[in-house]
Structure formats: C-alpha cells, structure tokens
Design an enzyme around this catalytic site. Structure first.
Site: not given
Lengths: 203, 428, 328
Positions: B150, B177, B230, B303
């Site tokens: 990430d 990611h 995310h 996050d």
C-alpha cells in the site's frame, strides 16, 4: 479639485454626477452668468499679468479644472487672437492621502505638444481649499518638465489653507466654515453651471 | 471488576437489550439481566456494535514516530470504536520481514488498547521487484495473512500473479493499492473538470480501474482471492460488481472520506484534502455509497494516514498525501450511510467489523454479540451531533479533513476482550 | 475586496476594465522625461521567485520602481529554500521585514493561493505565475495589447473585448497563460478558441468557457488575434506529439498561415518564443506580431495592478470567487 482636507475627505464624491441639484439646503453662490463673467475677468488678468500670455500653458486639474481650463483657453483665444495650449494634469498618484482611501481610477494627464519647459504654466482648479491638491500638482509638474513659472487660477477660494499656497487668480473668495461644503457644477459634467454652498450632511 | 452489565443497548440497532460481560467474554444477552456484582453501564438507547475492525491503518511505527506510534494509533483506534486494526507495511524499515511485523504486533499487545495485526509487504522494500518472505511473516508470531505494498501498486503483472498464487498456501490475501504508475506520474488530484481549472496534475480514474480489472482477472486465472484497497471510482465499482458476478474471489474496501468528500474541496488548495487515491466527483461518491450498501464493496477501511503538521501546512505540491480517519470513521459512515437510509446498524456492523475480520482472518473479532463470544464491543451514541475538533484527537496527528464539520454519532465506550479501553468518551 | 491577485477568474468585467484603463494612463508615464511616480513611496514589495523567470521578474521590478516602491528580490536558487526551508517560513521571514506585497512565482499550482489564504502572512499577494494554474498579469497584458490593437488606444478606454475572436494555440495542458487568458478574455466578452493536438488539451476542458479545435487552418480566418504558446521540446519525449516537424506542420504559425488571417488580425506570443517550433522567424518578426509591445505593456499592467491593490488603504478592485468555503 481640492479634496484633501482630512476633515472633509472626498468632498468631490458627493458632487452630483449629472444635472442634479445639490442637497436641499444648498444655496447657489455663483450662477451660470457669474461663472462666465469671472472666467472672462480671470482671462483678462492672465493676459495682463503674463504680458500678452504668449508663453502661457493652461493645465486643468481633473475633473472640473479641466473644463475650466478649456473655457479659459477659449476666452484667452478671443482676447489675444492666438490659440493657447491647454491640457490636463492628473494629480492622483501624487496625493499625500493615498493611504487613507481606496485608490481611484486615474484621470488623463495631457500635456500640449510643445511641453511645459520654459513656459508659464497656469494651473486651473475649481475650488482651492487645503492647498494639498496644488502641492501634489506642483510635484507632478516637476516630473514632467521645468516651467519658467507656475501660477494658479481657481473659480472659488474657500479658505482653510493647510499649506503655504495661494491663488494668483480667484473667481470668488468665499469665506466658509469647515462644516460647509462647496460644490461646483459645470455644464460639461453636470449639465449646468453653478456653485453651491451647503452644510455637510454627516458631520 | 470482572463483570460489566451494559443495560438497555440497541444491539446492532435492534430493540434494547442487556449485555453482561464476564471477564473476557459475553456471558449473557437478554432483557432484565441482573446487575448483581456487575459494574453497570447505562446504554440508554445507544447502539451496541461488535468492536470495529480496520483493515487499513497506518501506525507509522517504526520510522515515523513523529506522526504516529503504535500507542497513539491504537488509542485513536479505541477512541473511534475499533478493537482491531491492520497496520500497513510502509514503515521505515518496511514491514517486509518477520522481525518488523513481530515488533509491531507485540507493541500492540503490550499497550492493550486495540489488537494490532500487521500487514506484510508483498515485495521487498515495497519496490515491486522481489517477493518479500511472505511465508516467514505468516509463520511469525504476528501470523500475517494480509499482504500489501500500500502506497505503491504492485504494478508488475507477473509479480502480482505470483503473489496471488503464493499466499494461497496459507490462506493469505493480497490487498492491492490500485494505481497504474505511468498514468499517475505527476498526479496530484482527480483528473477532471477541477484539475483542468486548478492546473494540478490529473489522476485519471482509469489508472485505478485498469489495475483492478487486471487483478480480478489474474485472481480468477490463478484461483486466488484478491482484496482491493480504497476503491474510489464509479468505474471501479462496476468492475468489482462484474467480477463478483463471475464468482471471482474479490473483496473491496472504501474509505469514509471517499464516501463523503469530493474534489471540489481541492479548490481551496488546502493539502488536508490531498489523499491517495484522490477525492473524486459527486458521481463517484454516490456510486461508492450504493456499492457499499448493496455489498459490492465489502467493507469500510479508514486508510488512517497520520502526517505531522508541517507536511500539510504548505503548498499542495509539497504536501504529503493522506488523512487521519480512525476517530471519525463511524461518524462519517453514520452520516453517509445510516442517516441516508442506505445501511442499517446491522449493516454497519457487517461492513466495519464482521467482513473486515473475515477478510483479514482476525480471530475473535467481528463476532456476533451473543453469549460465549469475546467481549469486543463498541457503544455508540447515535443521537449525538457535534463538530469535529482535532484538538481532542488521541492520534498524534491532526490532518483531518473534517475540522469544524458537524457530524453525527459518538463512540462512548469500547471494550477489548472485556477490558474497557474507552469509557464515556475517555480513553482509559 | 480583492486584496490579492491570484487568478484571472477572480476579476469581474469592471475590475478588468479598470485595470486596463489604469494601465493606459500608466503607459503614458513611460513617455515622460521622468518615468517615475511617487505613488508607492514607503511601500515594500518583494519579488519572491521560486522559479527562474528573468523577464517576468524584471517587468515587475520595473513597475515597482516606477511607482517608487522599495523592491526586494528574492530568488530561491542558492537560498535557504533550496536547503529545505518551506514557503511558509520564507514568506514569514520576509513579512517580518515589513513587506507590503509579495509578488510570487512558484512551480506549484496554488502556492500563491495558499500564501494568500492560509493566514501565514498579511501582505497582499500577486501571482506572477504558479505551476500550470494561473498567470493573471500575463492575461491582463495580453488583453491590454489586444484592446489597443483591435479597439484602439483611446477608443478602447472603458471598453472590453466584446465579440472579438481570440485563438490560443499550443500546449494548453501545461499552460497557465492559456488558463488565465480563457478566464479573462471570457470575462471581457471575447470568444476564445483553443487549438492544440488533443494530447495537449486537459481532460475537463469542456467546462471552460471556450471552444476547442484541433484544426488550426479552419480557425485562423475567423480570428482577430492568434496567440501562439511556447511548446517545449521535452514534451515530445513524453509522447505528446511525435516530432517537432510534425508539430510545426500541424500547429505552427508560418507566413502562409498568417496570410489566411484577416488583415487586421494580430499574432501574439507570451515569450520566450521557440522559433521554428510554434512560430517561424518570418511571423515573429512581422509587423503583425506584438511580442515586443506585450513586453512594454507588461510593465504598464503591473504598475496598474500594484497601484490598484496597494495604492490606497484598501484595494480598488472587487472580489468575486475564491474565499475558502466549506463544502458539503
């Protein structure tokens, strides 16, 4: 336009823009024919004192000084039979109270073709008050050239000088109090000629 | 005090019940339970949820203790109602060896505010070239099951394929990611109307979507599960929806900020809104909410990305990317999902506790609120409304995009295995 | 009140016309034996340049000096900035020295906005170019040049550019000049057309108040002014276009193309020009090219902006857009 008195800030701003009349309690102290008459007199005085006005350059101080300058130039031309150079001198950027008001739009500085070096410059304004406008005008002239001499013609001298300045030609001496206002209306800008004496609205 | 009676709590938002905690476990759930010998907490209509689980937290320790430590980060987590957080691997040194993940794991245990489950790096140094010792990290005391680079995308398709395959041996999952690096060179914000006007480098949605599309196909091909970090665009939602309909083992998360904020805020050039992935458009926000509601997006993950003041008190280009989120996550979810009628509190429990615990294999977390289960619980005053004051944060950093914004809901109590970590909004 | 000049989009039509009119009076000072006014005596202006731009800095410096401001030049190169000092610290250091205005050039889009709106300093901020965002004084001097050429020096006073057709050609994507010009020219009533290869037009351009075309030859005969933007050769390496030759063939302005413009139309360029790339020497040196005028006009425009923002106790231009507002 002499507006730099700190007790009378921005007096010119309450002058009606066109054709309007002054405040209800304002009374005329000079009417159209009076204004024409005093301008004629001033023109004769200039010719007399400047010995024929051969090297005269008229510089009006915006806004209404410019119109008065042009009218004087016409009268001088009638008297002398010659064209008298006439222009305008904006003093905004030379004011000593710039930091007390928002900046204003600039007016035109128009120096006649042959310039002012060695000439007799007659500054023309509507009202002489604190004298600060004329101080600024002298500074401005200094950056433009070196006249032989500088004289001052005003339509109205209302007193209350704050600087050692006096007019050479005065249309009318008008003793006033600081609570009073003097407004000059001219046909070119306001639709009619008159000088109004009033009382300040918000002391 | 070994017994606690939570009286009159709306368990998962349902009718009020009493919940009796005895030691580390829930002893009884019912009405009119005896308070005998127990400390009583009057829930008074507050909502009781299983302790929240965050699959995506940056605790910064080791290496950036100026922005957060395991202690301050887990205190922030407890304050936000979390009982378990997954700590991302992009620390200094990178969590790519058993040694680093064990250190982080132990710090979490020792502080006792919140379980810390370290995430291991997929590749050595997050550099995307060589696989880190994924097996060793899994076998370590930390028992790592989630792996992620990430902050960086595992962009090399072969490395990604190998990682997806390799972790199957021990039930691991790669959390991607999704950011195609070439398409995001010099990117500073969502590419669109606002970036065009502001002259900030555009971050196209396709840079995220193309990687997600590739990875779900890879996961299908090698028969692995993949988790998408995310997710931020409407297009990403469509791809995940399609993948799920094909039976691909994909799970996805959305952050609270992507459920609420849009790139219009970037017009202020205030770097508190600078985040990776960037804030997108209104259309994306609505698609993300809908996807979270219908289960296309499985979970909410914060996050939580703390940064010191100086890294945000500067011009946009020089600023760090990220926002803190642990202490505002539930409030934002209530605002965007519950108060809008998209999700019930039971749904919130599912998206913020049950599912993240499942994806990350966090034992003892995300369990039902019923007798015999570990007493990992969160009590929420859902009637509360107040404006966010970062000065009150437990996190060491203050880079919240919600400063001064009025949000609903407040976590008043958190219990980690029966031990209160938050009481009446105050950390113990 | 507009205390700062950050973006051309912040100016109303009346603000912009006031600035152009004021610049017209300022231009006349250049014709006088003493090219100096006492207006900003006792005011200190710092030129804070984080990016090299000798021509913009010199133009501001000339404007400041003609208005009698005290001028401090601060260039980031070799300063503490290159040693890691932040924009905030630099600005606060300068303000501690009693600075009234900061003219800032910065490589990061939004840096002037941050400087003006973060409570770091009290001084007025004038954007002298930030990243690929805005360069408002460039747009103003361009509009000034157009108004003089297309409407007239005196006839233009009080007038905008209503109905004029302006074409901006080149690297729109990376150009703060293009953004500022689109905003300002639109405010002044002109019709703007951007011409570029599609790779050099930003995604999201559809929301801009202008047209976009990929065909220069189709647009030229309908242009009153054509503004050529510099195209950096490095763009070629990032695949924005295949070769320099192909770029100039499709989007460069040469004598033949110039002949297709209406007779009154002018060619503009914010400089520095890349001759042989976006413009040929024949065009650059022709009478229709206003490059040199633009430089002279730049000083007048910057004098006008400095006067209107700093000349009084408060600014003379009104405020429209950018206060930081909390969104939904």
């Amino acid at each position: 336009m002499d507006t730099q008195d700190t007790q009378n800030p921005r007096q010119d701003q309450d002058t009606p823009r066109s054709g309007g009349s002054g405040p209800a309690d304002a009374r005329p102290v000079l009417e159209g024919p009076d204004i024409a008459r005093v301008l004629t007199r001033i023109a004769h005085e200039i010719v007399e004192r400047a010995k024929g006005a051969e090297d005269v350059v008229l510089l009006g101080i915006p806004t209404r000084g410019v119109f008065l300058g042009r009218r004087l130039a016409e009268k001088l031309a009638e008297i002398t039979g010659r064209t008298v150079p006439v222009g305008s001198l904006d003093i905004t950027m030379y004011r000593d109270d710039l930091r007390m008001h928002p900046p204003r739009a600039l007016a035109r500085t128009e120096i006649p073709g042959d310039g002012i070096d060695g000439r007799l410059v007659v500054l023309v304004d509507d009202v002489l008050f604190s004298g600060r406008t004329i101080r600024a005008a002298l500074d401005a002239l200094n950056d433009i050239g070196r006249p032989r001499a500088v004289q001052l013609a005003v339509l109205v001298d209302r007193g209350h000088r704050e600087l050692p300045i006096r007019a050479d030609y005065v249309g009318k001496n008008l003793p006033t109090s600081l609570r009073e206002t003097v407004k000059v209306l001219l046909a070119e800008e306001d639709g009619r000629d008159t000088v109004l004496l009033g009382v300040k609205q918000n002391p | 005090m070994s017994k606690i009676l939570i009286r009159g709590a709306k368990v998962l938002g349902h009718d009020p019940q009493d919940v009796l905690i005895d030691g580390e476990t829930i002893a009884e759930v019912g009405t009119g339970l005896s308070a005998d010998g127990a400390e009583v907490v009057e829930a008074d209509g507050k909502v009781l949820l299983p302790g929240l689980v965050d699959l995506h937290t940056h605790l910064r320790e080791p290496g950036r203790e100026d922005s957060e430590t395991v202690l301050t980060g887990t205190r922030a987590a407890a304050s936000g109602g979390f009982t378990a957080v997954f700590a991302m691997a992009n620390t200094f040194p990178v969590a790519d060896t058993a040694g680093v993940v064990e250190q982080v794991y132990r710090l979490g245990r020792d502080h006792g505010y919140c379980d810390v489950q370290p995430i291991g790096a997929v590749t050595v140094g997050l550099e995307g070239r060589n696989l880190a010792e994924l097996g060793a990290m899994h076998e370590s005391a930390a028992g790592v099951t989630v792996f992620s680079d990430d902050g960086k995308c595992v962009h090399d398709a072969v490395i990604m394929r190998r990682a997806l395959e390799y972790v199957k041996a021990f039930g691991g999952v790669v959390a991607q990611h999704a950011q195609e690096p070439r398409l995001t060179e010099g990117a500073e914000m969502n590419e669109g109307v606002v970036s065009a006007e502001l002259g900030l480098g555009g971050w196209p949605a396709v840079a995220e979507e193309s990687i997600i599309a590739r990875d779900v196909l890879l996961a299908e091909h090698v028969g692995s599960r993949v988790h998408i970090c995310h997710l931020s665009t409407a297009g990403s939602v469509e791809i995940v929806r399609w993948a799920k309909s094909r039976g691909i083992a994909v799970t996805a998360e959305v952050t609270p900020h992507h459920l609420l904020l849009t790139d219009e805020l970037v017009r202020t050039y205030n770097p508190v809104y600078k985040v990776n992935p960037p804030l997108r458009t209104e259309r994306d926000v609505l698609a993300l909410r809908e996807a979270l509601a219908d289960g296309t997006i499985d979970i909410v993950a914060t996050d939580h990305a703390p940064h010191p003041h100086e890294d945000k008190d500067c011009e946009w280009a020089a600023a760090a990317m990220g926002m803190v989120g642990l202490e505002t996550a539930l409030a934002v979810v209530q605002e965007t999902m519950v108060d809008t009628g998209l999700l019930t509190w039971a749904g919130v429990a599912d998206r913020m506790s049950v599912k993240p615990a499942e994806i990350g294999r966090a034992e003892g977390h995300g369990r039902p609120v019923s007798a015999g289960e570990p007493a990992n619980l969160t009590l929420v005053d859902t009637a509360y409304r107040g404006s966010v004051d970062p000065a009150g944060f437990a996190s060491r950093s203050r880079n919240t995009p919600y400063e001064g914004r009025e949000l609903p809901g407040r976590v008043t109590h958190t219990w980690l295995r029966g031990k209160a970590t938050l009481v009446d909004g105050k950390l113990t | 009140m507009l205390r700062h000049l950050i973006s051309a989009a912040d100016l109303t039509r009346d603000d912009a016309v006031l600035i152009l009119d004021t610049a017209e009076e300022m231009a006349r000072v250049a014709d006088r034996p003493i090219k100096k006014l006492p207006t900003l005596r006792g005011r200190t202006v710092v030129n804070l340049f984080f990016e090299d731009s000798t021509r913009t800095r010199i133009s501001f410096e000339a404007a400041e000096k003609r208005l009698s401001a005290d001028v401090i030049n601060f260039t980031a190169k070799g300063s503490s900035v290159s040693k890691g000092e932040s924009l905030k610290d630099t600005a606060q250091t300068l303000e501690a020295m009693g600075v009234d205005a900061v003219v800032i050039r910065h490589g990061a889009s939004g840096a002037p906005y941050r400087l003006a709106n973060s409570g770091w300093i009290d001084a007025a901020v004038i954007n002298a170019g930030d990243g690929t965002h805005q360069h408002p004084t460039q747009a103003l001097l361009d509009a000034f040049t157009m108004r003089r050429r297309l409407v007239g020096r005196d006839a233009g006073l009080g007038q905008d550019l209503g109905g004029r057709r302006i074409t901006v050609v080149g690297d729109i994507l990376h150009s703060r000049v293009a953004r500022s010009n689109v905003d300002l020219l639109h405010t002044l009533g002109a019709q703007v057309t951007l011409v570029a290869p599609p790779t050099l037009v930003p995604v999201g351009v559809g929301s801009w108040p202008c047209e976009v075309s990929y065909d220069l030859d189709a647009v030229l005969p309908k242009s009153d002014a054509v503004m050529m933007l510099r195209v950096q050769r490095e763009r070629m390496n990032a695949a924005f276009f295949p070769t320099e030759r192909e770029y100039s063939r499709r989007y460069g302005l040469d004598g033949d193309r110039m002949a297709r413009m209406p007779e009154h139309a002018v060619v503009m360029h914010p400089g520095p020009m890349v001759r042989g790339m976006e413009i040929t020497a024949e065009v650059a040196d022709s009478d229709r090219c206003t490059v040199v005028e633009q430089v002279a006009n730049g000083v007048s425009i910057r004098m006008a902006v400095l006067y209107l923002l700093l000349g009084g106790n408060e600014p003379a231009v009104t405020h429209t857009r950018t206060e930081e507002k909390s969104d939904r």
